[in-house]
Every structure is written in structure tokens, then in C-alpha cells.
Design a protein around this motif. Structure first.
Motif, PDB file in Angstrom:
ATOM      1  N   CYS A  98       0.804  -1.225   0.000  1.00  0.00           N
ATOM      2  CA  CYS A  98       0.000   0.000   0.000  1.00  0.00           C
ATOM      3  C   CYS A  98       0.839   1.280   0.000  1.00  0.00           C
ATOM      4  O   CYS A  98       0.307   2.375  -0.114  1.00  0.00           O
ATOM      5  CB  CYS A  98      -0.964   0.019   1.198  1.00  0.00           C
ATOM      6  N   GLY A  99       2.160   1.139   0.139  1.00  0.00           N
ATOM      7  CA  GLY A  99       3.037   2.297   0.088  1.00  0.00           C
ATOM      8  C   GLY A  99       3.147   3.078   1.380  1.00  0.00           C
ATOM      9  O   GLY A  99       3.842   4.097   1.438  1.00  0.00           O
ATOM     10  N   SER A 100       2.502   2.622   2.454  1.00  0.00           N
ATOM     11  CA  SER A 100       2.545   3.349   3.724  1.00  0.00           C
ATOM     12  C   SER A 100       3.922   3.210   4.386  1.00  0.00           C
ATOM     13  O   SER A 100       4.582   2.180   4.268  1.00  0.00           O
ATOM     14  CB  SER A 100       1.472   2.817   4.666  1.00  0.00           C
ATOM     15  N   PHE A 101       4.323   4.275   5.098  1.00  0.00           N
ATOM     16  CA  PHE A 101       5.561   4.188   5.877  1.00  0.00           C
ATOM     17  C   PHE A 101       5.301   3.686   7.295  1.00  0.00           C
ATOM     18  O   PHE A 101       6.241   3.484   8.069  1.00  0.00           O
ATOM     19  CB  PHE A 101       6.264   5.549   5.925  1.00  0.00           C
ATOM     20  N   ASP A 102       4.027   3.450   7.636  1.00  0.00           N
ATOM     21  CA  ASP A 102       3.674   2.996   8.985  1.00  0.00           C
ATOM     22  C   ASP A 102       3.818   1.481   9.063  1.00  0.00           C
ATOM     23  O   ASP A 102       2.836   0.736   9.015  1.00  0.00           O
ATOM     24  CB  ASP A 102       2.244   3.433   9.324  1.00  0.00           C
ATOM     25  N   ILE A 103       5.049   1.036   9.150  1.00  0.00           N
ATOM     26  CA  ILE A 103       5.327  -0.393   9.193  1.00  0.00           C
ATOM     27  C   ILE A 103       6.145  -0.716  10.437  1.00  0.00           C
ATOM     28  O   ILE A 103       6.777   0.156  11.031  1.00  0.00           O
ATOM     29  CB  ILE A 103       6.068  -0.876   7.928  1.00  0.00           C
ATOM     30  N   GLU A 104       6.146  -1.975  10.836  1.00  0.00           N
ATOM     31  CA  GLU A 104       6.895  -2.433  12.005  1.00  0.00           C
ATOM     32  C   GLU A 104       7.765  -3.616  11.606  1.00  0.00           C
ATOM     33  O   GLU A 104       7.395  -4.425  10.730  1.00  0.00           O
ATOM     34  CB  GLU A 104       5.940  -2.906  13.108  1.00  0.00           C
ATOM     35  N   LYS A 105       8.913  -3.697  12.244  1.00  0.00           N
ATOM     36  CA  LYS A 105       9.748  -4.886  12.087  1.00  0.00           C
ATOM     37  C   LYS A 105       9.521  -5.772  13.303  1.00  0.00           C
ATOM     38  O   LYS A 105       9.621  -5.314  14.441  1.00  0.00           O
ATOM     39  CB  LYS A 105      11.229  -4.511  11.984  1.00  0.00           C
ATOM     40  N   GLU A 142      21.065 -15.892  25.892  1.00  0.00           N
ATOM     41  CA  GLU A 142      19.934 -16.569  26.521  1.00  0.00           C
ATOM     42  C   GLU A 142      18.734 -16.701  25.604  1.00  0.00           C
ATOM     43  O   GLU A 142      17.702 -17.260  25.996  1.00  0.00           O
ATOM     44  CB  GLU A 142      19.522 -15.830  27.797  1.00  0.00           C
ATOM     45  N   TYR A 143      18.830 -16.192  24.382  1.00  0.00           N
ATOM     46  CA  TYR A 143      17.709 -16.331  23.441  1.00  0.00           C
ATOM     47  C   TYR A 143      18.262 -16.453  22.028  1.00  0.00           C
ATOM     48  O   TYR A 143      19.440 -16.189  21.763  1.00  0.00           O
ATOM     49  CB  TYR A 143      16.756 -15.139  23.538  1.00  0.00           C
ATOM     50  N   ARG A 144      17.380 -16.869  21.141  1.00  0.00           N
ATOM     51  CA  ARG A 144      17.742 -16.899  19.732  1.00  0.00           C
ATOM     52  C   ARG A 144      16.581 -16.355  18.910  1.00  0.00           C
ATOM     53  O   ARG A 144      15.418 -16.368  19.347  1.00  0.00           O
ATOM     54  CB  ARG A 144      18.087 -18.312  19.274  1.00  0.00           C
ATOM     55  N   ILE A 145      16.925 -15.846  17.700  1.00  0.00           N
ATOM     56  CA  ILE A 145      15.903 -15.301  16.797  1.00  0.00           C
ATOM     57  C   ILE A 145      15.494 -16.410  15.838  1.00  0.00           C
ATOM     58  O   ILE A 145      16.309 -16.947  15.083  1.00  0.00           O
ATOM     59  CB  ILE A 145      16.449 -14.095  16.022  1.00  0.00           C
ATOM     60  N   LEU A 146      14.218 -16.752  15.892  1.00  0.00           N
ATOM     61  CA  LEU A 146      13.701 -17.817  15.030  1.00  0.00           C
ATOM     62  C   LEU A 146      13.267 -17.290  13.663  1.00  0.00           C
ATOM     63  O   LEU A 146      13.400 -17.984  12.657  1.00  0.00           O
ATOM     64  CB  LEU A 146      12.518 -18.505  15.713  1.00  0.00           C
ATOM     65  N   ALA A 147      12.744 -16.063  13.639  1.00  0.00           N
ATOM     66  CA  ALA A 147      12.253 -15.501  12.378  1.00  0.00           C
ATOM     67  C   ALA A 147      12.135 -13.993  12.529  1.00  0.00           C
ATOM     68  O   ALA A 147      12.042 -13.463  13.641  1.00  0.00           O
ATOM     69  CB  ALA A 147      10.900 -16.104  12.003  1.00  0.00           C
ATOM     70  N   SER A 148      12.140 -13.291  11.389  1.00  0.00           N
ATOM     71  CA  SER A 148      11.895 -11.840  11.383  1.00  0.00           C
ATOM     72  C   SER A 148      11.118 -11.480  10.128  1.00  0.00           C
ATOM     73  O   SER A 148      11.260 -12.134   9.080  1.00  0.00           O
ATOM     74  CB  SER A 148      13.224 -11.062  11.443  1.00  0.00           C
ATOM     75  N   TRP A 149      10.286 -10.458  10.220  1.00  0.00           N
ATOM     76  CA  TRP A 149       9.453 -10.023   9.110  1.00  0.00           C
ATOM     77  C   TRP A 149       8.991  -8.595   9.376  1.00  0.00           C
ATOM     78  O   TRP A 149       9.229  -8.023  10.443  1.00  0.00           O
ATOM     79  CB  TRP A 149       8.258 -10.959   8.921  1.00  0.00           C
ATOM     80  N   PHE A 150       8.336  -8.027   8.375  1.00  0.00           N
ATOM     81  CA  PHE A 150       7.771  -6.683   8.506  1.00  0.00           C
ATOM     82  C   PHE A 150       6.258  -6.781   8.396  1.00  0.00           C
ATOM     83  O   PHE A 150       5.720  -7.676   7.726  1.00  0.00           O
ATOM     84  CB  PHE A 150       8.324  -5.759   7.411  1.00  0.00           C
ATOM     85  N   GLU A 151       5.580  -5.849   9.053  1.00  0.00           N
ATOM     86  CA  GLU A 151       4.125  -5.847   9.032  1.00  0.00           C
ATOM     87  C   GLU A 151       3.627  -4.409   8.904  1.00  0.00           C
ATOM     88  O   GLU A 151       4.116  -3.506   9.585  1.00  0.00           O
ATOM     89  CB  GLU A 151       3.579  -6.477  10.307  1.00  0.00           C
ATOM     90  N   CYS A 152       2.668  -4.195   8.006  1.00  0.00           N
ATOM     91  CA  CYS A 152       2.108  -2.871   7.782  1.00  0.00           C
ATOM     92  C   CYS A 152       0.942  -2.631   8.739  1.00  0.00           C
ATOM     93  O   CYS A 152       0.023  -3.455   8.837  1.00  0.00           O
ATOM     94  CB  CYS A 152       1.633  -2.755   6.330  1.00  0.00           C
ATOM     95  N   ASN A 153       0.977  -1.505   9.439  1.00  0.00           N
ATOM     96  CA  ASN A 153      -0.107  -1.160  10.373  1.00  0.00           C
ATOM     97  C   ASN A 153      -1.351  -0.650   9.670  1.00  0.00           C
ATOM     98  O   ASN A 153      -2.401  -0.502  10.296  1.00  0.00           O
ATOM     99  CB  ASN A 153       0.384  -0.115  11.366  1.00  0.00           C
ATOM    100  N   ILE A 154      -1.229  -0.375   8.377  1.00  0.00           N
ATOM    101  CA  ILE A 154      -2.388   0.154   7.630  1.00  0.00           C
ATOM    102  C   ILE A 154      -3.140  -0.982   6.933  1.00  0.00           C
ATOM    103  O   ILE A 154      -4.341  -1.166   7.143  1.00  0.00           O
ATOM    104  CB  ILE A 154      -1.941   1.209   6.610  1.00  0.00           C
TER     105      ILE A 154
END
Length: 321
Positions: A98-105, A142-154
């Protein structure tokens, strides 16, 4: 009395020549840029010594390059606004849908001790994630990263990589990376031709002291009009008023790896014959060929030799007293 022509490679305006000598004097043979995103590409040393604004410095350096006094080399390429060419840009991650900059990692973490899996939105260096089960702040081991992605709030879509966008602070344009332009950034150094010219001028300055100490006024790279109306260039011309009469001495400087070829005397004589100075001097470093000396004697041209400009200046001083 002749006057210097407009600056070309061997005839440089006062301001440009001052810059060249300041660079040489400071050992600043390479002029490197500072990429200032609020102002643009700058050359702080030149701004300081020449008391110029950044845009004036860029114009000066390009002018010197066009005149082959400097040569430029590609130093970097920076991203620029396609509308105003500013490099004062704020990067943004954009939702590819959608072209929004309102995204989260987002990241899915696992607490290694008890296997608890949980999602965090931000994980800056030095920030310790908190396990939702026991409330512990976790160290990196004490932790590991299993996955990462981005998600749009719009539009709520998820994606692996955001599209890169920019906001231009200068003109306010928002654009995507594929719409931007690259701006070349250059460093500058003396051209080979200019390096030879500067070396020659440095030697001429040493020779000039012989004239000034004898009461002469000296001009470098002077053009004189001959009886024919033609203009002739000499490396140095010295003037002095003596008993109400102007005394004019012309000098050409030649430097070689070995002895200087006698043909330079023939070239000099053609100029001297038309200009008719009171005295003509051929300075040869380290020496002039035997043929050249014989020609100079026939043409009434004084010959000064020396292994260096300093040694030649010592001989010249006796000649012009």
C-alpha cells in the motif's frame, strides 16, 4: 608594458594561483570532500583558506578542472532528490503493497532456558528483551531469533523486505529509491601539467629575488608586444627606472634531465628580436648545450646555469646588479 592574459594552463588568475600555492605549501595535494547532508558536498579546507561559500568552492574547483589545472577523481556517489538534487534525505521503509511508511519490524524470539516463544517489535543493540513467562531480561546468549518479518499497520500485510523510500528535507518531495538519482562526488588533485607549472613558478620566484634585491619590479608569465604587433610570452619580465629610463629585462627558464637543447635559444631569440628588451637571459637547469651557448653568444642572450634554481639565482644576482 604587457599584461597577463586570461587564465589558461600557464596563465592563472591571482585567486586561483593563490589557492594552488596554498595547497602546495600545506602539502594538500589532494582535495577531498566532506559529505554534509544538510549543506551538500563541501571542501572545508578550501572554504577556509579562500573564504568562500560551499557552492562557490565547487564552482572554483570545476573551473580549475575545466582549465586543466586540476584533475578530478570519483570519490563517492550519493543518493539525491530527483527534483532539487539535494542530498538532505530521510530514508523510509515502505509497505510494498500500500506504500505506507507505517510499518513495524517484528522478530520471533525463543527463550533458550524454557522454550518460551514470543514476538518483539524493536531490538536495538543493548536492549534486553523480556521473557513474558518469567519476566527475565535476557542476555544475547539466553535467546535466539527464530524468524523476522515486517508488518504494515495500515493494510496489515506481512512481508520480508520493505521498499525503500526517501523524504527530501529540502523540498519536501517523497519518492521511492527507484525514482531517485545519483550525484557524483569528486576529489581533486593537481594535473600533471599544473604540477610542472607550479614547479616552474616556484623556481621563478627564487630567480625573481635576484631582480627585486637589485631594485627591479617583477612580473611572471608576462606577454609583451613586439615591434611587429605580435605578442610574445616570457617566463619573467623585470622592470626598473634608472636615470629616467625604463630598463626591461626578459628571462626564460628551461629545465631538463640533462643539458638543455640549444634549440630553445633559437625560439627565445625570435621573441627577443621583436620585443628588443635591454637584456635577455636564458636560465638553463642544470646546463645549456654547447651549441646553445654559442647561439646565445651570437644573439646577445645571457646564459645562466645552475644545478638548482638557488644556484642559478646566485649567478643571476651578479648579472643584474
Amino acid at each position: 608594458m604587457g599584461s597577463p592574459t586570461e587564465p589558461k594552463v600557464d596563465e592563472v588568475s591571482g585567486r586561483k594561483l593563490a589557492l594552488i600555492f596554498k595547497l602546495i605549501g600545506k602539502g594538500e595535494l589532494n582535495i577531498t570532500p566532506l559529505i554534509d547532508h544538510s549543506v551538500g558536498v563541501r571542501y572545508p579546507y578550501i572554504e577556509k583558506v579562500m573564504e568562500l561559500k560551499p557552492e562557490e568552492v565547487r564552482e572554483l574547483l570545476e573551473s580549475l578542472t575545466a582549465e586543466k589545472l586540476l584533475k578530478k577523481s570519483l570519490y563517492d556517489k550519493v543518493f539525491a532528490c530527483p527534483k532539487c538534487a539535494s542530498i538532505n534525505l530521510s530514508p523510509r521503509g515502505l509497505c510494498p503493497y500500500c506504500g505506507s511508511f507505517d510499518i513495524e519490524k517484528k522478530r520471533l524470539l525463543e527463550h533458550l532456558r524454557d522454550g518460551t516463544k514470543f514476538v518483539v517489535n524493536k531490538l536495538f543493540e543493548g536492549v534486553k528483551p523480556v521473557c513474558p513467562r518469567d519476566g527475565m531480561e535476557l542476555e544475547p546468549h539466553e535467546y535466539r531469533i527464530l524468524a523476522s518479518w515486517f508488518e504494515c499497520n495500515i493494510c496489515k500485510r506481512k512481508f520480508d523486505t520493505p521498499e525503500v523510500g526517501f523524504h527530501c528535507i529540502t523540498c519536501g518531495l517523497d519518492f521511492k529509491a527507484r525514482e531517485g538519482e545519483f550525484l557524483e562526488v569528486y576529489s581533486y588533485s593537481l594535473s600533471e601539467e599544473m604540477s610542472d607549472y607550479v614547479e616552474k613558478l616556484a623556481n621563478l620566484k627564487i630567480l625573481a629575488e635576484s631582480f627585486t634585491s637589485a631594485g627591479y619590479n617583477v612580473r611572471f608569465i608576462e606577454n609583451l608586444e613586439g615591434l611587429s604587433g605580435s605578442m610574445h610570452k616570457f617566463d619573467l619580465v623585470a622592470y626598473k627606472i634608472e636615470k629616467g629610463k625604463e630598463i626591461k629585462v626578459v628571462l626564460d627558464l628551461y629545465k631538463g634531465e640533462g643539458e638543455v637543447d640549444g634549440s630553445v635559444v633559437i625560439s627565445m631569440f625570435a621573441k627577443v628580436l621583436d620585443v628588443k628588451p635591454d637584456k635577455a637571459v636564458c636560465v638553463a637547469i642544470p646546463s645549456l648545450s654547447g651549441v646553445g651557448k654559442n647561439l646565445a653568444k651570437q644573439y646577445n642572450i645571457e646564459v645562466v646555469e645552475g644545478s638548482s634554481a638557488e644556484e642559478a639565482a646566485s649567478t643571476l644576482s651578479k648579472l643584474v646588479r
